[in-house]
Design a protein around this motif. Structure first.
Motif, PDB file in Angstrom:
ATOM      1  N   UNK A  47       0.828  -1.212   0.000  1.00  0.00           N
ATOM      2  CA  UNK A  47       0.000   0.000   0.000  1.00  0.00           C
ATOM      3  C   UNK A  47       0.862   1.262   0.000  1.00  0.00           C
ATOM      4  N   UNK A  48       1.929   1.248   0.790  1.00  0.00           N
ATOM      5  CA  UNK A  48       2.825   2.410   0.841  1.00  0.00           C
ATOM      6  C   UNK A  48       3.540   2.633  -0.491  1.00  0.00           C
ATOM      7  N   UNK A  49       4.111   1.570  -1.036  1.00  0.00           N
ATOM      8  CA  UNK A  49       4.856   1.716  -2.287  1.00  0.00           C
ATOM      9  C   UNK A  49       3.941   2.102  -3.435  1.00  0.00           C
ATOM     10  N   UNK A  52       2.990   5.985  -2.855  1.00  0.00           N
ATOM     11  CA  UNK A  52       4.034   7.009  -2.970  1.00  0.00           C
ATOM     12  C   UNK A  52       4.759   7.005  -4.316  1.00  0.00           C
ATOM     13  N   UNK A  53       4.588   5.957  -5.119  1.00  0.00           N
ATOM     14  CA  UNK A  53       5.263   5.940  -6.417  1.00  0.00           C
ATOM     15  C   UNK A  53       4.718   7.006  -7.370  1.00  0.00           C
ATOM     16  N   UNK A  54       3.536   7.522  -7.069  1.00  0.00           N
ATOM     17  CA  UNK A  54       2.942   8.572  -7.900  1.00  0.00           C
ATOM     18  C   UNK A  54       2.944   9.941  -7.223  1.00  0.00           C
ATOM     19  N   UNK A  55       3.579  10.026  -6.058  1.00  0.00           N
ATOM     20  CA  UNK A  55       3.650  11.312  -5.368  1.00  0.00           C
ATOM     21  C   UNK A  55       4.770  12.167  -5.962  1.00  0.00           C
ATOM     22  N   UNK A  56       4.482  13.434  -6.308  1.00  0.00           N
ATOM     23  CA  UNK A  56       5.511  14.315  -6.890  1.00  0.00           C
ATOM     24  C   UNK A  56       6.747  14.467  -6.006  1.00  0.00           C
ATOM     25  N   UNK A  57       6.538  14.445  -4.663  1.00  0.00           N
ATOM     26  CA  UNK A  57       7.661  14.610  -3.743  1.00  0.00           C
ATOM     27  C   UNK A  57       8.650  13.449  -3.812  1.00  0.00           C
ATOM     28  N   UNK A  69       6.870  -2.188  -5.458  1.00  0.00           N
ATOM     29  CA  UNK A  69       5.464  -2.539  -5.638  1.00  0.00           C
ATOM     30  C   UNK A  69       5.354  -3.956  -6.205  1.00  0.00           C
ATOM     31  N   UNK A  70       6.100  -4.228  -7.265  1.00  0.00           N
ATOM     32  CA  UNK A  70       6.056  -5.550  -7.898  1.00  0.00           C
ATOM     33  C   UNK A  70       6.724  -6.614  -7.033  1.00  0.00           C
ATOM     34  N   UNK A  71       7.831  -6.253  -6.395  1.00  0.00           N
ATOM     35  CA  UNK A  71       8.551  -7.212  -5.552  1.00  0.00           C
ATOM     36  C   UNK A  71       7.698  -7.656  -4.360  1.00  0.00           C
TER      37      UNK A  71
END
Length: 230
Positions: A47-49, A52-57, A69-71
């Motif tokens: 859920x975290x990965x 945050x993978x789409x967060x600009x920061x 995410x995939x791992x």
């Protein structure tokens, strides 16, 4: 601009992880309890990965987060499959079968960090994307096989069971059905029609909390009402 879905992420993952701790604490030596904790632990990471993978920061780390995410996703499907084998009660699973699934899970998880699974990672309309690598479809088929096999095991048990045990399995199916309907509806129906913002699409993943709540209840049901299986 403050993303209102961020507090929901922390609240959801906190509750999910807390449910895993509660279930494990009820019977730490029971395989069903152990595997549920493994599922929610990896789900928390996923859920975290995924968020945050789409967060600009975190744009500089987006590629790494997508690979995580995939791992983590393949380990999530692995633990889900063995949880289904051991729910609602523990069952014998040979070490041979365990390693038969564990070995490709570990290998494909490591390969998630290479271009064999995902390559040419890029952003499209503010959302991270990638092209499939040479082993992407092997990864997809293996994950699909584990999840579908787990669901098949649960369905067979549901048809053969009765009483409280059948109700327990029903809770799990209900907990899986609601998030599946929400997530697929958002991504495959509403997004193509209305071009939903990424925050709404990511928010659909929070409905997986329903699965965790209903499954935790199903596992601890005997403890909650003092019922013992004879």
């Amino acid at each position: 601009m403050f993303d209102l879905t961020l507090p929901f992420l922390f609240i959801t993952t906190l509750i999910v992880f807390f449910l895993g701790i509660i279930v494990l604490a009820k019977n730490p030596n029971n395989k069903t309890h152990q595997l549920f904790f493994a599922v929610v632990f990896v789900l928390t990471i996923w859920l975290f990965t995924h968020y945050f993978q789409n967060e600009p920061y975190f744009k500089n780390y987006a590629a790494l987060l997508l690979k995580l995410d995939f791992a983590s996703g393949i380990f999530l499907s692995f633990f889900f499959y063995f949880f289904c084998l051991n729910f609602p009660r523990s069952s014998f699973v040979s070490l041979r079968k365990m390693f038969l699934f564990l070995f490709p899970t570990i290998i494909l998880s490591f390969l998630s960090f290479t271009s064999l699974i995902l390559k040419n990672i890029y952003f499209r309309d503010g959302i991270i994307d990638a092209r499939p690598g040479k082993l992407f479809w092997l990864y997809f088929i293996f994950v699909f096989f584990m999840i579908s096999s787990g669901l098949r095991e649960l369905f067979i048990k549901y048809k053969k069971s009765f009483g409280v045990e059948r109700l327990q399995i029903f809770y799990v199916f209900l907990g899986l059905s609601i998030p599946a309907i929400v997530i697929f509806s958002l991504n495959l129906v509403f997004d193509p029609l209305f071009s939903l913002p990424p925050q709404i699409l990511r928010g659909g993943n929070f409905t997986l909390l329903i699965f965790c709540i209903l499954t935790a209840f199903a596992i601890t049901r005997y403890h909650l009402f003092g019922i013992k299986v004879i």
